[in-house]
Scaffold this motif. Structure first.
Motif, PDB file in Angstrom:
ATOM      1  N   LYS A 207       4.472   2.905   7.677  1.00 38.84           N
ATOM      2  CA  LYS A 207       3.024   3.082   7.495  1.00 38.84           C
ATOM      3  C   LYS A 207       2.660   4.563   7.374  1.00 38.84           C
ATOM      4  N   LEU A 208       3.285   5.400   8.242  1.00 38.28           N
ATOM      5  CA  LEU A 208       3.041   6.844   8.180  1.00 38.28           C
ATOM      6  C   LEU A 208       3.477   7.399   6.819  1.00 38.28           C
ATOM      7  N   ALA A 209       4.657   6.943   6.359  1.00 39.70           N
ATOM      8  CA  ALA A 209       5.192   7.427   5.081  1.00 39.70           C
ATOM      9  C   ALA A 209       4.294   7.014   3.916  1.00 39.70           C
ATOM     10  N   LYS A 210       3.747   5.814   3.996  1.00 38.44           N
ATOM     11  CA  LYS A 210       2.866   5.329   2.929  1.00 38.44           C
ATOM     12  C   LYS A 210       1.626   6.212   2.818  1.00 38.44           C
ATOM     13  N   GLN A 211       1.076   6.604   3.979  1.00 41.50           N
ATOM     14  CA  GLN A 211      -0.103   7.477   3.981  1.00 41.50           C
ATOM     15  C   GLN A 211       0.245   8.850   3.413  1.00 41.50           C
ATOM     16  N   CYS A 212       1.439   9.359   3.765  1.00 42.30           N
ATOM     17  CA  CYS A 212       1.897  10.661   3.231  1.00 42.30           C
ATOM     18  C   CYS A 212       2.018  10.611   1.713  1.00 42.30           C
ATOM     19  N   ARG A 213       2.583   9.513   1.197  1.00 41.25           N
ATOM     20  CA  ARG A 213       2.744   9.375  -0.256  1.00 41.25           C
ATOM     21  C   ARG A 213       1.383   9.292  -0.944  1.00 41.25           C
TER      22      ARG A 213
ATOM     23  N   ASN B  75      14.369  10.385   7.362  1.00 38.55           N
ATOM     24  CA  ASN B  75      15.555  10.078   8.174  1.00 38.55           C
ATOM     25  C   ASN B  75      15.729   8.564   8.275  1.00 38.55           C
ATOM     26  N   ASP B  76      14.614   7.845   8.145  1.00 39.42           N
ATOM     27  CA  ASP B  76      14.622   6.389   8.217  1.00 39.42           C
ATOM     28  C   ASP B  76      14.990   5.825   6.840  1.00 39.42           C
ATOM     29  N   ALA B  77      15.990   4.967   6.793  1.00 42.29           N
ATOM     30  CA  ALA B  77      16.488   4.450   5.511  1.00 42.29           C
ATOM     31  C   ALA B  77      15.443   3.613   4.776  1.00 42.29           C
ATOM     32  N   ASP B  78      14.596   2.880   5.517  1.00 39.44           N
ATOM     33  CA  ASP B  78      13.535   2.097   4.855  1.00 39.44           C
ATOM     34  C   ASP B  78      12.567   3.015   4.122  1.00 39.44           C
ATOM     35  N   VAL B  79      12.243   4.156   4.755  1.00 36.04           N
ATOM     36  CA  VAL B  79      11.336   5.127   4.138  1.00 36.04           C
ATOM     37  C   VAL B  79      11.968   5.740   2.890  1.00 36.04           C
ATOM     38  N   LYS B  80      13.268   6.050   2.967  1.00 38.25           N
ATOM     39  CA  LYS B  80      13.983   6.609   1.802  1.00 38.25           C
ATOM     40  C   LYS B  80      13.871   5.660   0.619  1.00 38.25           C
TER      41      LYS B  80
ATOM     42  N   GLU C  25       5.929  17.746   4.027  1.00 39.85           N
ATOM     43  CA  GLU C  25       6.494  18.088   5.334  1.00 39.85           C
ATOM     44  C   GLU C  25       6.684  16.816   6.174  1.00 39.85           C
ATOM     45  N   GLY C  26       5.677  15.936   6.146  1.00 38.92           N
ATOM     46  CA  GLY C  26       5.771  14.681   6.896  1.00 38.92           C
ATOM     47  C   GLY C  26       6.908  13.811   6.395  1.00 38.92           C
ATOM     48  N   LEU C  27       7.043  13.705   5.083  1.00 45.29           N
ATOM     49  CA  LEU C  27       8.117  12.891   4.504  1.00 45.29           C
ATOM     50  C   LEU C  27       9.495  13.463   4.812  1.00 45.29           C
ATOM     51  N   ALA C  28       9.578  14.799   4.970  1.00 45.93           N
ATOM     52  CA  ALA C  28      10.864  15.420   5.306  1.00 45.93           C
ATOM     53  C   ALA C  28      11.392  14.880   6.633  1.00 45.93           C
TER      54      ALA C  28
ATOM     55  N   ASP D  42      11.760   3.211   0.054  1.00 47.61           N
ATOM     56  CA  ASP D  42      10.385   3.093  -0.453  1.00 47.61           C
ATOM     57  C   ASP D  42      10.010   4.316  -1.289  1.00 47.61           C
ATOM     58  N   PHE D  43      10.442   5.489  -0.840  1.00 50.15           N
ATOM     59  CA  PHE D  43      10.074   6.731  -1.529  1.00 50.15           C
ATOM     60  C   PHE D  43      10.681   6.792  -2.933  1.00 50.15           C
ATOM     61  N   VAL D  44      11.993   6.489  -3.068  1.00 50.54           N
ATOM     62  CA  VAL D  44      12.631   6.596  -4.394  1.00 50.54           C
ATOM     63  C   VAL D  44      12.152   5.502  -5.346  1.00 50.54           C
ATOM     64  N   GLU D  45      11.578   4.426  -4.796  1.00 51.21           N
ATOM     65  CA  GLU D  45      11.018   3.395  -5.662  1.00 51.21           C
ATOM     66  C   GLU D  45       9.628   3.797  -6.171  1.00 51.21           C
ATOM     67  N   ASP D  46       9.025   4.787  -5.522  1.00 56.10           N
ATOM     68  CA  ASP D  46       7.695   5.275  -5.920  1.00 56.10           C
ATOM     69  C   ASP D  46       7.890   6.492  -6.852  1.00 56.10           C
TER      70      ASP D  46
END
Length: 956
Positions: free
Chosen positions: A528-534, A559-564, A552-555, A566-570
């Motif tokens: 949820k935090l990562a989604k807001q950062c994106r 570390n969390d594989a689920d966030v990774k 900075e927040g995403l950095a 989600d990020f590369v799919e965006d």
């Protein structure tokens, strides 16, 4: 010495050895005999090409020789050595000493002429050769040199006069306000180009150039100031005397005032001028000034003045943000030692004593408050990097204690103090961390978070973010500060504070790193935090600084594989991040690099030993767990998506960032990413097309040792399968060789050795110039060692590399030397069962025996198995290997060794050649058939066999 006394002595000592021994033991004669002995020994070394040994002998002879005539000869001979070594100043000096004894010494005169010509003193060289031609008027060498020097002097005079008039004309155009803009721009560019040539820079200097350049600066027009500063930079480059003169004519204060203006281009150009001056004054000038250098060219005073002036600029309110950035950059580049082996770090100690508080003041500025120093987005990060470099350059605990004490004294419990601590936490973390531990600091941060003033909240949240880098402190803040950050995040309407509070939560949520079992927050919270950062990252309406905080927040969260995943799919978020990475604000380089390292899983991984895991479980100790999405298949998919989104072009831009912001740690992260991206050979073409090959070169040459190795390995992967002309265009290809050779060291792993050998093989097959470069980088001994390697792939790669190198003369010379097994190894490798290894070894032998007839004879002496191995090559089923074997046979027949030719034809080789030569033409084996026929024709020419007749009666 009395003649009758010598006769008596000679009669008593009948043998030559005894006579010489007596002379050397007797002080009466030793002074005369010993220098001559040393001179003769020097002559032998000179003739053998060992110039260093010859200089050593002549120098020893000079020290003990008292006879003026002998001394003159020795000086003359040493002058010849110095000419060979291209040490022209010493060559001219020694020749002059010989001429002082005999003014008509024609050899000494000509040697001095040669040396003076190389030193650019054409008129003096002309006088010497003129005297030579007077003594020997028919000597063609002297006459030709006299003619050539005369022409060169005339050309130089013509150029000098024309250059002088051009320089004056350029200044007239530049200082004429009514002149057309295009003409003034052209004159400015011409002046800059001229200043970059030593002769041109000297003409500008001699023609009252510096005062005229100052006139251009005084106009106040940015384009005129830029042209003047860049011209001064060219004039100062590589010339200590001229740089010192310019410093004193222009003045350090004047240069600082120019750098202080609010114009990024002017500040950067002036920074470059200071750097050129510093380089010239600290060893960039290789000229020999003679005895006067120590007196006239003592640069210590000027260097100290420059250092003090730069420190003064750091905390001066009148200095613009761009000027402050460049002052900090200059300090960062020139104050700390470049090599820790250098014992002198007095500049660092001086900077700490006179400027540390000024640098801390920059870190403590809060731009939202009134009456602050002008800053750019990068200033405080550059200051933090400088603090880190200064602290890292200290050699002992008392020096570090002094650094901490100054910081401690500076911190007064105010909002500025908290911001200063943030700066220290981003620089020398240990110092900042110690200050955070002081009583009342954490409490003050928490109190500021609760303040109603938004600027207080912002500064406090940033400090909390930076202070929770250590897991123990993060745990403390998770317990005490998470609720506070959540309240700020929910209640504040200021987006800038909201994003900072979110980043604080992100950082605390990732305190367990990539350990799946150490999640700080509940399942799904980090996503949820990562989604807001994106969401913030992709919103172009939000200011850049706020979007940078989202990165900075995403950095932390990646570390969390689920966030990774989600990020590369965006793809939109990835492209937004890449665009920000290419922007002028470089404060996010480290954060972007961290995200990419996390997404590619290219961080350092600890080896997991199953037995220790079982033991830890048994003793109820914590065991790190891998997330299912951190497995290879998921990593490979993430890499493909990053490449598709254009990660390579973003990395290429990031590598070009200013050296102060692009720290060694950031370079290492970028190197890790490049290595991860280049794992799949299919992806390497994309990396090359987007400039990845060029970007890797500086990463492989500078940075941490681990970073340089990773970048070199990535270079090796690219260079092994790419066309060097495309991957590394222009002269860059020669810069690739050194990093590749560094991977051949024995402390590198087998894969790095193998990839390096393959890439060097590719480069060696490209051009002779590259082969020479590989030899100059001392790669040959390492390549030869790997030809003995037990690992089949490494041994094959080394042999293939040598096969491509043997056309180089320096490599052939090594095989011609006696007393080594280099040729024997190649012959024995031809007898191995591996086709690729045989092919490479046979190819090398074919080229070597074609180049040198001596090697044809040597080949037959290195092992008794040579003929059997050669026969096996000639009947090989692989057409390529068979062809190479037959070429070797032809080379042996074509050598001057008739006994060898006879031995070959009397063996079973004749039958092999006949069978192959009589075979019908076959496109697949035609090269081998043609080579066999050439061997038979050669044997007929040598009279070793007679022409055979085919069954139909026609001659064959």
């Amino acid at each position: 010495i009395d003649d009758t006394e010598i006769v008596k002595l000679l009669k008593k000592n009948t043998t030559v050895d005894r006579q010489l021994g007596f002379f050397l033991k007797n002080p009466k004669f030793a002074d005369f005999i010993y220098p001559i002995q040393l001179k003769d020994e020097g002559n032998k070394h000179f003739q053998a090409g060992d110039i260093d040994k010859a200089i050593e002998c002549y120098t020893s002879a000079i020290k003990v020789c008292n006879d003026k005539k002998v001394l003159a000869v020795i000086y003359r001979n040493r002058s010849a050595c110095f000419l060979k070594k291209e040490n022209y100043a010493n060559a001219a000096s020694d020749a002059s000493k010989a001429i002082d004894v005999d003014a008509a010494d024609i050899k000494a005169l000509y040697r001095r002429c040669q040396a003076l010509e190389k030193l650019g003193k054409l008129d003096m060289a002309f006088k010497d050769v003129q005297r030579c031609a007077t003594i020997e008027p028919k000597n063609k060498t002297f006459l030709e040199t006299l003619r050539r020097l005369g022409a060169d002097i005339q050309a130089k005079l013509k150029t000098t006069f024309s250059t002088d008039s051009r320089v004056q004309n350029m200044f007239d155009i530049l200082l004429d306000d009514e002149m057309e803009k295009d003409k003034r721009e052209k004159a400015a560019n011409n002046l800059i180009v001229l200043s970059r040539e030593d002769a041109g820079a000297e003409r500008i200097f001699q023609n009252n150039g510096v005062p005229l350049l100052l006139n251009m600066i005084e106009t106040g027009k940015p384009e005129m100031i830029l042209a003047a500063i860049r011209t001064l930079s060219g004039m100062c480059t590589g010339h200590k005397a001229r740089a010192m003169a310019i410093v004193n004519m222009v003045g350090v204060d004047k240069m600082c005032s120019i750098m202080a203006v609010d114009n990024e281009e002017v500040a950067l150009a002036t920074c470059n001028l200071f750097q050129c001056i510093n380089d010239s004054l600290t060893g960039g000038d290789k000229r020999e000034y003679g005895k006067e250098e120590a007196l006239v060219l003592d640069a210590s005073k000027d260097l100290k003045t420059i250092l003090l002036s730069l420190l003064e600029m750091v905390a001066n309110k009148k200095v613009s943000g761009h000027g402050r950035d460049q002052a900090l950059n200059l300090l960062s580049k020139n104050v700390p030692r470049k090599n820790k082996k250098d014992q002198d770090h007095s500049r660092t100690l001086f900077t700490i004593d006179h400027g540390l508080k000024k640098i801390l003041k920059v870190c403590g500025q809060v731009s939202e408050l009134p009456d602050q120093l002008p800053l750019t987005d990068n200033t405080q990060l550059i200051a933090s990097v400088l603090l880190n470099k200064l602290y890292d350059d200290l050699k002992c605990d008392p020096e570090r204690d002094n650094f901490r004490d100054i910081c401690d004294q500076y911190i007064k419990y105010t909002i500025h103090a908290i911001n200063t601590i943030s700066g220290l936490l981003q620089g020398p973390f240990d110092v900042g961390n110690a200050l955070v531990g002081h009583q009342g600091i954490i409490e003050m941060m928490v109190a500021l978070c609760a303040s109603e003033r938004e600027v207080d909240q912002m500064v406090a949240v940033e400090a909390l973010i930076h202070s929770s880098s250590k897991m123990s402190r993060a745990s403390f803040i998770v317990t005490n500060g998470v609720s506070l950050l959540k309240d700020i995040y929910k209640k504040t309407k200021n987006e800038r504070i909201k994003i900072r509070a979110l980043v604080g939560l992100c950082k605390l949520g990732s305190a367990g790193g990539d350990d799946y079992s150490l999640r700080q927050f509940a399942e799904g919270s980090t996503e949820k935090l990562a989604k807001q950062c994106r969401k913030w990252l992709c919103n172009p309406q939000i200011d850049t600084k706020t979007r940078n905080w989202a990165i900075e927040g995403l950095a932390y969260l990646t570390n969390d594989a689920d966030v990774k995943d989600d990020f590369v799919e965006d793809e939109i978020a990835m492209k937004a991040m890449f665009e920000l990475a290419k922007s002028k604000d470089k404060t996010i380089l480290y954060s972007v690099a961290c995200i990419l390292v996390n997404c590619t899983n290219s961080y350092e991984k600890k080896e997991i030993i199953p037995e220790l895991v079982q033991l830890a479980k048994f003793s109820k100790q914590h065991v790190p767990e891998q997330h299912p999405k951190d497995k290879k298949d998921f990593i490979d998919q993430r890499v493909k998506r990053l490449l598709k989104a254009g990660v390579t072009s973003a990395l290429a831009v990031m590598v070009k960032a200013d050296s102060s912001i692009l720290t060694d740690q950031t370079k290492e992260l970028l190197s890790r990413v490049f290595l991860a991206l280049s794992q799949d050979p299919k992806d390497r073409g994309i990396i090359v097309a987007q400039g990845g090959g060029k970007a890797l070169i500086p990463l492989a040459l500078e940075g941490t040792e681990a970073g340089k190795v990773k970048a070199s390995h990535a270079l090796a992967k690219i260079a092994s399968i790419s066309n060097p002309e495309i991957a590394f265009p222009g002269e860059r290809v020669y810069e690739v060789v050194r990093p590749l050779v560094s991977l051949l060291q024995t402390d590198r792993d087998g894969m790095q050795n193998y990839e390096a050998l393959r890439s060097l093989t590719n480069l060696a097959g490209f051009s002779e110039k590259l082969r020479v470069k590989i030899v100059k980088e001392k790669a040959l001994p390492e390549i030869e060692n790997y030809m003995f390697e037990e690992n089949d792939q490494i041994r094959q790669a080394a042999t293939e590399c040598m096969c491509n190198l043997v056309t180089c003369k320096a490599v052939q010379d090594r095989y011609l030397q006696d007393g080594n097994d280099k040729l024997k190894l190649l012959v024995l490798l031809c007898g191995e069962d591996d086709d690729n290894l045989q092919s490479a070894a046979a190819g090398a032998l074919a080229m070597l025996t074609a180049a040198h007839e001596k090697l044809c004879t040597k080949l037959t002496n290195v092992t008794t198995q040579w003929l059997e191995i050669l026969q096996r090559l000639c009947i090989h089923t692989n057409p390529s290997i068979q062809h190479r074997g037959l070429v070797i046979v032809y080379n042996l027949l074509n050598s001057d060794n008739s006994e060898l030719s006879k031995k070959l034809i009397e063996s079973e080789m004749l039958e092999i050649l006949s069978v192959i030569g009589k075979a019908a033409d076959n496109p697949k084996r035609q090269d081998a058939i043609d080579a066999a026929r050439m061997c038979l024709v050669k044997a007929m020419d040598l009279g070793l066999i007679k022409p055979f007749t085919l069954q139909d009666g026609t001659g064959g």
